[in-house]
Design a protein around this motif. Structure first.
Motif, mmCIF file in Angstrom:
data_model
loop_
_atom_site.group_PDB
_atom_site.id
_atom_site.type_symbol
_atom_site.label_atom_id
_atom_site.label_comp_id
_atom_site.label_asym_id
_atom_site.label_seq_id
_atom_site.Cartn_x
_atom_site.Cartn_y
_atom_site.Cartn_z
ATOM 1 N N MET A 1 0.321 -1.085 -0.058
ATOM 2 C CA MET A 1 -0.503 0.027 0.003
ATOM 3 C C MET A 1 1.002 1.376 0.037
ATOM 4 O O MET A 1 2.313 1.465 0.630
ATOM 5 C CB MET A 1 -1.133 0.094 1.239
ATOM 6 N N ASP A 2 0.563 2.555 -0.437
ATOM 7 C CA ASP A 2 1.501 3.217 -0.790
ATOM 8 C C ASP A 2 0.789 3.934 0.289
ATOM 9 O O ASP A 2 -0.474 4.211 0.198
ATOM 10 C CB ASP A 2 0.802 4.197 -1.851
ATOM 11 N N ILE A 3 1.859 5.023 1.291
ATOM 12 C CA ILE A 3 1.233 4.896 2.442
ATOM 13 C C ILE A 3 0.898 6.442 2.178
ATOM 14 O O ILE A 3 0.162 7.240 2.844
ATOM 15 C CB ILE A 3 2.815 5.556 3.078
ATOM 16 N N LYS A 4 1.191 7.401 1.297
ATOM 17 C CA LYS A 4 1.547 8.687 0.407
ATOM 18 C C LYS A 4 -0.376 9.048 0.205
ATOM 19 O O LYS A 4 -0.990 7.813 -0.059
ATOM 20 C CB LYS A 4 1.508 9.108 -0.484
ATOM 21 N N GLY A 5 -0.861 10.089 1.356
ATOM 22 C CA GLY A 5 -2.468 10.058 0.886
ATOM 23 C C GLY A 5 -3.285 9.133 2.347
ATOM 24 O O GLY A 5 -4.944 9.365 2.426
ATOM 25 N N GLN A 6 -2.312 8.232 2.782
ATOM 26 C CA GLN A 6 -3.644 7.577 3.763
ATOM 27 C C GLN A 6 -3.644 8.136 4.751
ATOM 28 O O GLN A 6 -2.738 8.645 5.597
ATOM 29 C CB GLN A 6 -2.864 6.605 3.707
ATOM 30 N N ALA A 7 -5.157 8.251 5.777
ATOM 31 C CA ALA A 7 -5.034 8.509 7.226
ATOM 32 C C ALA A 7 -3.922 7.359 8.256
ATOM 33 O O ALA A 7 -4.167 6.074 8.001
ATOM 34 C CB ALA A 7 -6.391 8.702 7.509
ATOM 35 N N ALA A 8 -4.124 7.412 9.337
ATOM 36 C CA ALA A 8 -2.949 6.367 10.080
ATOM 37 C C ALA A 8 -3.051 6.704 10.987
ATOM 38 O O ALA A 8 -3.387 7.739 11.976
ATOM 39 C CB ALA A 8 -1.353 6.892 9.487
ATOM 40 N N ILE A 9 -2.839 5.926 12.035
ATOM 41 C CA ILE A 9 -3.514 5.581 13.331
ATOM 42 C C ILE A 9 -1.882 5.462 14.044
ATOM 43 O O ILE A 9 -1.476 4.032 14.478
ATOM 44 C CB ILE A 9 -4.501 5.182 14.249
ATOM 45 N N VAL A 10 -1.359 5.376 15.286
ATOM 46 C CA VAL A 10 -0.531 5.265 15.940
ATOM 47 C C VAL A 10 -0.348 5.612 17.595
ATOM 48 O O VAL A 10 -0.442 6.394 17.876
ATOM 49 C CB VAL A 10 0.893 6.359 15.397
ATOM 50 N N THR A 11 -0.749 4.173 18.177
ATOM 51 C CA THR A 11 -0.508 4.916 19.292
ATOM 52 C C THR A 11 0.663 4.136 20.135
ATOM 53 O O THR A 11 2.012 3.776 19.705
ATOM 54 C CB THR A 11 -1.841 2.509 19.968
ATOM 55 N N GLY A 12 0.760 5.226 21.241
ATOM 56 C CA GLY A 12 1.947 5.811 22.178
ATOM 57 C C GLY A 12 2.646 6.394 20.792
ATOM 58 O O GLY A 12 4.130 6.766 21.176
ATOM 59 N N GLY A 13 2.523 7.681 19.886
ATOM 60 C CA GLY A 13 2.693 7.768 19.261
ATOM 61 C C GLY A 13 2.897 9.384 19.615
ATOM 62 O O GLY A 13 4.737 9.786 19.009
ATOM 63 N N ALA A 14 3.893 9.949 21.107
ATOM 64 C CA ALA A 14 3.874 10.794 21.897
ATOM 65 C C ALA A 14 5.798 10.322 21.689
ATOM 66 O O ALA A 14 6.203 11.785 22.789
ATOM 67 C CB ALA A 14 3.635 11.135 22.949
ATOM 68 N N SER A 15 6.171 9.382 21.881
ATOM 69 C CA SER A 15 7.549 8.953 22.307
ATOM 70 C C SER A 15 7.645 7.705 21.701
ATOM 71 O O SER A 15 7.863 7.023 21.446
ATOM 72 C CB SER A 15 7.876 9.066 24.237
#
Length: 254
Positions: A1-15
């Motif tokens: 999948m091409d990452i560009k333009g996709q919506a992503a969720i990242v848990t623990g994304g603050a550090s």
């Protein structure tokens, strides 16, 4: 999948590894929602990458549902989920005073690392399964974060190893379960990385740990983890796989 333009969720994304992953996804053109219990730090990261910060308790279904809904309203439906949130912990089963290890400590680690990751994944997958498939039939990608402790757990790491081992064991059945929906699932199992938690240790301890890694004899860089996470997204034939990222490290008993 091409990452560009996709919506992503990242848990623990603050550090740490989560922050590095959020930054790498944003750099590749994704619209990133940074989920973390540390709202202030999440807001800072999100501001720097042009993303969205969302306070979230991954073990609470209502909290996760609310975060996913807010992310979808801001960025559109997410096709990428990076489960990076987690906690550590080590405690011997029999304490120095002869008492048994507190059950609450074991429950806490397993609840956050294993149940939390499953909770976010199931709620994300239910939303993702309803999206229109892309040209290759793919709808989404889930990346879980285990640890080499899943295979080489050290003394006192029963809870941590069990929680990460659960993610490893869950990878293939989850990938098989979600295959009919066009959602791929892979797990990354990092070794010793230069995260904020690691950097709290004395410098001599960090050097000793780094020296135990065959090659390269150094701690992993968070951006190396992020690179692999992005590659999993981009490589459409990676599915149901657990990938160690550890410089050939095999942990000693202690």
């Amino acid at each position: 999948m091409d990452i560009k333009g996709q919506a992503a969720i990242v848990t623990g994304g603050a550090s740490g590894l989560g922050e590095a992953t959020a930054r790498a996804l944003a750099l590749a053109g994704a619209r990133v929602a940074v989920l973390d219990r540390n709202g202030d730090r999440a807001a800072q990261v999100a501001h720097e990458i042009g993303g969205l910060a969302l306070g979230c308790d991954i073990t609470d279904a209502d909290s996760v549902q609310a975060a996913l809904a807010r992310a979808a309203a801001a960025h559109g439906p997410a096709r990428l989920l990076m489960n990076v949130a987690g906690v550590g912990g080590a405690k011997r089963m029999v304490q120095r005073d002869g008492s048994a290890a507190p059950l609450e400590d074991f429950e806490r680690v397993v609840r956050i690392n294993l149940l939390g990751a499953y909770n976010v994944s199931r709620l994300f997958a239910a939303r993702c399964a309803g999206l229109e498939p892309l040209a290759d039939g793919e709808r989404g990608v889930i990346v879980l974060t285990a640890s080499v402790a899943a295979f080489d757990g050290q003394i006192g790491q029963q809870a941590y190893a069990a929680s990460k081992g659960g993610l490893v064991s869950m990878t293939l059945p989850m990938a098989r379960d979600l295959a009919r929906h066009g959602i791929r699932v892979c797990t990354l199992a990092p070794g010793l990385f230069a995260t904020p938690l690691m950097q709290e240790l004395p410098e001599e301890v960090q050097k000793s740990l780094a020296a135990s890694i065959p090659f390269p004899p150094r701690l992993g860089h968070p951006d190396e983890f992020a690179q692999l996470a992005c590659h999993v997204v981009a490589n459409g034939h990676l599915n149901g796989e657990v990938i160690r990222l550890d410089g050939a490290l095999r942990m000693a008993p202690r």
